[in-house]
Design an enzyme around this catalytic site. Structure first.
Site, PDB file in Angstrom:
ATOM      1  N   LEU A  19     -72.651  -7.066  33.988  1.00 60.51           N
ATOM      2  CA  LEU A  19     -73.873  -7.093  33.151  1.00 60.51           C
ATOM      3  C   LEU A  19     -74.985  -7.631  33.672  1.00 60.51           C
ATOM      4  O   LEU A  19     -76.133  -6.954  33.851  1.00 60.51           O
ATOM      5  CB  LEU A  19     -73.614  -7.315  31.883  1.00 60.51           C
ATOM      6  CG  LEU A  19     -72.962  -6.166  30.849  1.00 60.51           C
ATOM      7  CD1 LEU A  19     -72.632  -6.989  29.588  1.00 60.51           C
ATOM      8  CD2 LEU A  19     -73.749  -5.143  30.547  1.00 60.51           C
ATOM      9  N   ILE A  74     -75.753 -23.722  34.430  1.00 58.64           N
ATOM     10  CA  ILE A  74     -76.731 -23.737  33.211  1.00 58.64           C
ATOM     11  C   ILE A  74     -76.288 -24.331  31.972  1.00 58.64           C
ATOM     12  O   ILE A  74     -77.010 -24.457  31.001  1.00 58.64           O
ATOM     13  CB  ILE A  74     -77.192 -22.507  32.943  1.00 58.64           C
ATOM     14  CG1 ILE A  74     -76.338 -21.488  32.872  1.00 58.64           C
ATOM     15  CG2 ILE A  74     -78.208 -22.125  33.949  1.00 58.64           C
ATOM     16  CD1 ILE A  74     -75.614 -21.010  31.645  1.00 58.64           C
ATOM     17  N   ASN A 100     -77.114 -14.350  29.909  1.00 61.39           N
ATOM     18  CA  ASN A 100     -75.931 -13.695  30.076  1.00 61.39           C
ATOM     19  C   ASN A 100     -74.562 -14.199  30.312  1.00 61.39           C
ATOM     20  O   ASN A 100     -73.669 -13.381  30.256  1.00 61.39           O
ATOM     21  CB  ASN A 100     -76.421 -12.461  30.995  1.00 61.39           C
ATOM     22  CG  ASN A 100     -75.178 -11.547  31.099  1.00 61.39           C
ATOM     23  OD1 ASN A 100     -74.752 -10.640  30.766  1.00 61.39           O
ATOM     24  ND2 ASN A 100     -74.607 -11.743  32.462  1.00 61.39           N
ATOM     25  N   TYR A 171     -64.545 -17.163  21.175  1.00 58.36           N
ATOM     26  CA  TYR A 171     -65.599 -16.138  21.774  1.00 58.36           C
ATOM     27  C   TYR A 171     -66.343 -15.570  20.627  1.00 58.36           C
ATOM     28  O   TYR A 171     -67.560 -15.664  20.861  1.00 58.36           O
ATOM     29  CB  TYR A 171     -64.893 -15.023  22.562  1.00 58.36           C
ATOM     30  CG  TYR A 171     -65.729 -14.011  22.983  1.00 58.36           C
ATOM     31  CD1 TYR A 171     -66.567 -14.343  24.184  1.00 58.36           C
ATOM     32  CD2 TYR A 171     -65.889 -12.699  22.501  1.00 58.36           C
ATOM     33  CE1 TYR A 171     -67.533 -12.995  24.659  1.00 58.36           C
ATOM     34  CE2 TYR A 171     -66.676 -11.649  22.981  1.00 58.36           C
ATOM     35  CZ  TYR A 171     -67.603 -12.067  24.095  1.00 58.36           C
ATOM     36  OH  TYR A 171     -68.222 -11.058  24.684  1.00 58.36           O
ATOM     37  N   LYS A 175     -70.354 -16.155  19.914  1.00 54.51           N
ATOM     38  CA  LYS A 175     -71.149 -15.133  19.946  1.00 54.51           C
ATOM     39  C   LYS A 175     -71.911 -14.999  18.573  1.00 54.51           C
ATOM     40  O   LYS A 175     -73.071 -14.504  18.718  1.00 54.51           O
ATOM     41  CB  LYS A 175     -70.583 -13.706  20.363  1.00 54.51           C
ATOM     42  CG  LYS A 175     -69.907 -13.881  21.681  1.00 54.51           C
ATOM     43  CD  LYS A 175     -71.101 -13.802  22.691  1.00 54.51           C
ATOM     44  CE  LYS A 175     -70.884 -13.560  24.035  1.00 54.51           C
ATOM     45  NZ  LYS A 175     -71.974 -13.709  25.037  1.00 54.51           N
TER      46      LYS A 175
END
Length: 303
Positions: A19, A74, A100, A171, A175
């Site tokens: 992506l 990051i 992302n 996860y 999210k």
């Protein structure tokens, strides 16, 4: 180059593959100069390589665009700060941040190790927070100096974060946290000319093509490739551009040819006794309210 992002500078994390790569190429095609961040890790976060980021930079340049590679981590303060610095040093400004980067370490809860929990939280949630913090600090300083930006942040959540996902407790929690972070950032940063939105994409990537092999399988030749990552990128590009003026604090789902505005938690059926309930009364009332409420949507896998 011309396009709806002409003259803008975008930084995309995790842009070496999947992506992120699709977003970087689409932004460049619409005129943006792109900082391509990627640590070059494996699907579970192991190892590092400068190759994936540089390959995307080379692709963009070969098509006549402008790009710079950033291979810093990051999820660290220094790495996130250097992402912003790379944009400023390479192109003189930063207009858009697309968060992302991510990986998976799937386990059922009873088998989920603390290290796997921490690793996924670090790359997804902390890996959103730190680039956002440093980009927001830059934009706030610009606004206070009388140069109010027209800035954009696009965060990456997931259907797992919206509805849950069996075998993905770490996860899904990360999210879901990204959505909360998005709402807070949108509220805090609007005064400085920054719009912040989140996207829950579904596409074929390293994170999905094996876990959901049947759903993510490539189509027969000539058929629409519904799970191609490039299907998600047009919405990202629009949210990254000045054309999305006034859109902030929103969550979208995007897959194939479909775009959905998610409406999140809203008050549903309610009852007020005006005094304290007994446990039995509370239970009876809760059951009545549940019967009048919309049923929850099914839990599914990573998207």
């Amino acid at each position: 180059m011309t396009g709806i992002c002409a003259g803008r500078v975008a930084a995309v994390t995790g842009a070496g593959r999947g992506l992120g790569r699709a977003h970087a190429l689409a932004l460049a095609a619409e005129g943006a100069s792109v900082v391509v961040n990627d640590l070059g890790v494996a699907a579970d976060g192991a190892g590092t390589s400068a190759g994936p980021a540089q390959r995307v930079v080379d692709e963009i340049r070969a098509l006549g665009g402008q790009a710079a590679a950033h291979t810093g981590d990051i999820t660290t303060t220094d790495g996130a700060a250097s992402l912003v610095a790379t944009a400023l040093d390479s192109f003189g400004r930063l207009d858009t941040l697309v968060n992302n980067a991510g990986f998976l370490r799937d386990r059922m809860l009873v088998n989920l190790d603390e290290d796997d929990w921490d690793a996924v939280m670090r790359v997804h949630l902390k890996g959103h927070f730190l680039p956002l913090k440093h980009a927001a600090g830059h934009w706030r300083a610009e606004a206070k100096a009388g140069r109010t930006p027209d800035a954009r942040v696009v965060n990456t959540s997931s259907g797992a974060g919206l509805l849950g996902s069996v075998g993905q407790g770490n996860y899904a929690a990360a999210k879901a946290g990204i959505i909360g972070l998005t709402l807070v950032a949108a509220a805090e940063m609007g005064r400085y000319g920054v719009q912040v939105n989140a996207l829950a994409p579904a596409a074929r990537t390293r994170m999905t093509e094996q876990t959901f092999a049947e759903t993510m399988a490539a189509p027969a030749e000539g058929e629409f490739d519904a799970m191609a990552p490039e299907n998600v990128s047009p919405l990202v590009v629009w949210l990254a551009s000045a054309a999305s003026d006034g859109v902030t604090g929103r969550v979208f789902e995007a897959e194939a040819g479909r775009i959905t505005v998610m409406e999140g938690w809203r008050p549903g059926p309610t009852a007020d006794k005006g005094a304290r309930w007994t446990p039995a009364e509370a239970g009876e009332t809760a059951r009545k309210l549940l019967a009048a409420a919309e049923p929850p949507q099914p839990v599914y896998g990573a998207r």
